[in-house]
Design an enzyme around this catalytic site. Structure first.
Site, mmCIF file in Angstrom:
data_model
loop_
_atom_site.group_PDB
_atom_site.id
_atom_site.type_symbol
_atom_site.label_atom_id
_atom_site.label_comp_id
_atom_site.label_asym_id
_atom_site.label_seq_id
_atom_site.Cartn_x
_atom_site.Cartn_y
_atom_site.Cartn_z
ATOM 1 N N GLU A 188 0.819 -1.207 0.000
ATOM 2 C CA GLU A 188 0.000 0.000 0.000
ATOM 3 C C GLU A 188 0.858 1.264 0.000
ATOM 4 O O GLU A 188 0.533 2.249 -0.683
ATOM 5 C CB GLU A 188 -0.950 -0.038 1.201
ATOM 6 C CG GLU A 188 -2.028 -1.097 1.024
ATOM 7 C CD GLU A 188 -2.881 -1.350 2.268
ATOM 8 O OE1 GLU A 188 -3.994 -1.878 2.115
ATOM 9 O OE2 GLU A 188 -2.418 -1.033 3.376
ATOM 10 N N ALA A 208 -6.182 -6.459 12.559
ATOM 11 C CA ALA A 208 -7.255 -5.909 13.389
ATOM 12 C C ALA A 208 -8.396 -6.900 13.658
ATOM 13 O O ALA A 208 -8.874 -6.986 14.797
ATOM 14 C CB ALA A 208 -7.789 -4.626 12.756
#
Length: 444
Positions: free
Chosen positions: A176, A329
């Site tokens: 990313e 997460a």
């Protein structure tokens, strides 16, 4: 098993860490007949999956941060303390915050992890990682300072070094970052400078394994590499970094050794447990893995200490398939919710089956209209994967105002290709990033 009688004082649950694991444990206990104390050295919850967008100027830190007191303001059984737990006393059932001892009946530790340099901690000065707001701001300053320095540089070789960006690590964060910096150079900044052509920037993504995004299906790794290549990123797999010093990155590819002159090296490879892992091991006898994570029982407790739980990146849970769960997460969120539910069940004289993680898939943004999504039963790439990535990240942001602000920012960025948070902040000037100019770049 913990029991509770009506005439006893409320069960005291202390949660250390306000990341995904700690916060979702606290939210799950919001209406339970317990007292909850959440302790964190920061007064906010940080949505780490979008830190790379802060580092590349697409979002501001406040867009992905939520004050813990605000998030838990309606949880009347919960109080938030700003402080850092530096010790624990399992026998007395207390955690030590500065000079204060806070008693617990159940302790949930969710202090996460930090980046690991695999024993080369001196590299951190030259190659910042990306785990905190400060990391993102530092990285942002280095990225945009590099373009500013290149604009002023008259020596062609030094200018090339300023315009060479090396990202170490081909996981989701590295991919990313590489895609975002390529879009900065080729689109966002293209008309902003007069002495340099930002599209001449060289972005190298280095990965030690044979493909980027190793947790993804091979065909999605190939698609991600092809998308990055179209953006101008140079992807190099089977490449090991052996040294970072004096603005030079030394690489080893098989038997070949190369040196790359780069003034902007970004670290996205490897993590290690927070310092609380060592504290827990010393005081509970818990076993740690090589990364310093606590090896937990099937119910996420520490062996021999059924009222101390470890969740999130600090935990090594290998009971599902023999491998530790990834430090993402969703794992921390599900573990926090599980432990909170287990506490309530124990107080009711019941128990729960061992924790089992439900993997809903993996996803990574590549660039404009480009992402890869691996849901197991279905794999997406391109525009629809990109749209799915957006929806999921908006959904998991904690507060409504964050969701709204990020949606507006992304919509604006989509149509204008502009990144409005391109701020160079901090006490250091761009010249202080220069360590040495005594090495020359090589072609790769």
């Amino acid at each position: 098993m913990v029991n509770s009688l009506d005439n006893n004082p409320p069960h005291q649950v202390v949660i250390v860490g306000g990341g995904f694991g700690g916060l979702y444990a606290a939210k799950t206990l919001a209406k339970a007949a317990v007292n909850v104390t959440l302790i964190d050295k920061r007064n906010f919850h940080l949505f780490q999956p979008l830190l790379y967008q802060v580092a590349t100027g697409a979002l501001s830190p406040a867009d992905i941060s939520s004050p813990l007191r605000s998030v838990l303001s309606k949880s009347k059984n919960t109080k938030v303390l700003l402080g850092e737990v530096n010790n624990i006393d399992p026998e007395a059932q207390k955690v030590i915050v500065g000079d204060e001892a806070i008693a617990y009946d159940t302790l949930i530790v969710a202090t996460g992890a930090k980046h690991s340099y695999f024993g080369k901690d001196n590299w951190e000065e030259f190659a910042p990682g990306l785990k905190t707001v400060e990391d993102a701001i530092e990285m942002r300053s280095r990225i945009f300072s590099a373009f500013e320095a290149a604009e002023k540089e008259t020596d062609p070789e030094k200018r090339r070094a300023w315009l060479t960006f090396v990202i170490v690590g081909g996981g989701p964060t590295g991919v990313e970052l590489a895609g975002a910096i390529a879009e900065l150079a080729n689109q966002t900044l293209k008309e902003d400078f007069r002495n340099i052509d930002t599209s001449e920037a060289k972005i190298l993504l280095l990965e030690g394994l044979d493909r980027i995004l190793p947790p993804f299906a091979p065909e999605l790794s190939q698609e991600a590499e092809a998308s990055l290549t179209r953006l101008g990123v140079i992807v190099q797999t089977k490449t090991l970094v052996t040294n970072i010093e004096n603005d030079v990155v030394t690489l080893k590819q098989g038997d070949e050794v190369k040196e790359i002159a780069s003034k902007t090296v970004l670290w996205a490879a490897g993590v290690k447990a927070s310092a609380m892992g060592k504290v827990l091991a010393e005081h509970t006898g818990a076993e740690c893995d090589r990364a310093g994570r606590i090896i937990v029982e099937p119910d996420l407790s520490i062996k021999g200490h059924p009222n101390i739980f470890v969740v999130g990146d600090l935990a090594n849970f290998s009971h599902q398939n023999g491998k530790p769960l990834p430090g993402v997460a969703p794992v921390a969120k599900q573990e926090g919710e599980y432990v909170a539910t287990l506490v309530q069940q124990r107080l009711a004289g019941k128990n729960l089956p061992p924790f089992a993680y439900t993997d809903h898939g993996s996803l990574a943004m590549i660039g404009h209209n480009s992402a890869v999504v691996d849901l197991g039963f279905m794999k997406l790439k391109g525009f629809f994967a990109w749209l799915f990535w957006l929806v999921i990240h908006i959904y998991f942001l904690i507060e409504f105002d964050n969701k709204l602000v990020v949606m507006i920012q992304w919509a604006w960025n989509y149509f204008t290709r502009n990144r409005g948070a391109r701020l160079i902040t901090g006490k250091e000037s761009i010249t202080e990033f220069v360590i040495s100019d005594n090495k020359q770049p090589v072609n790769v």
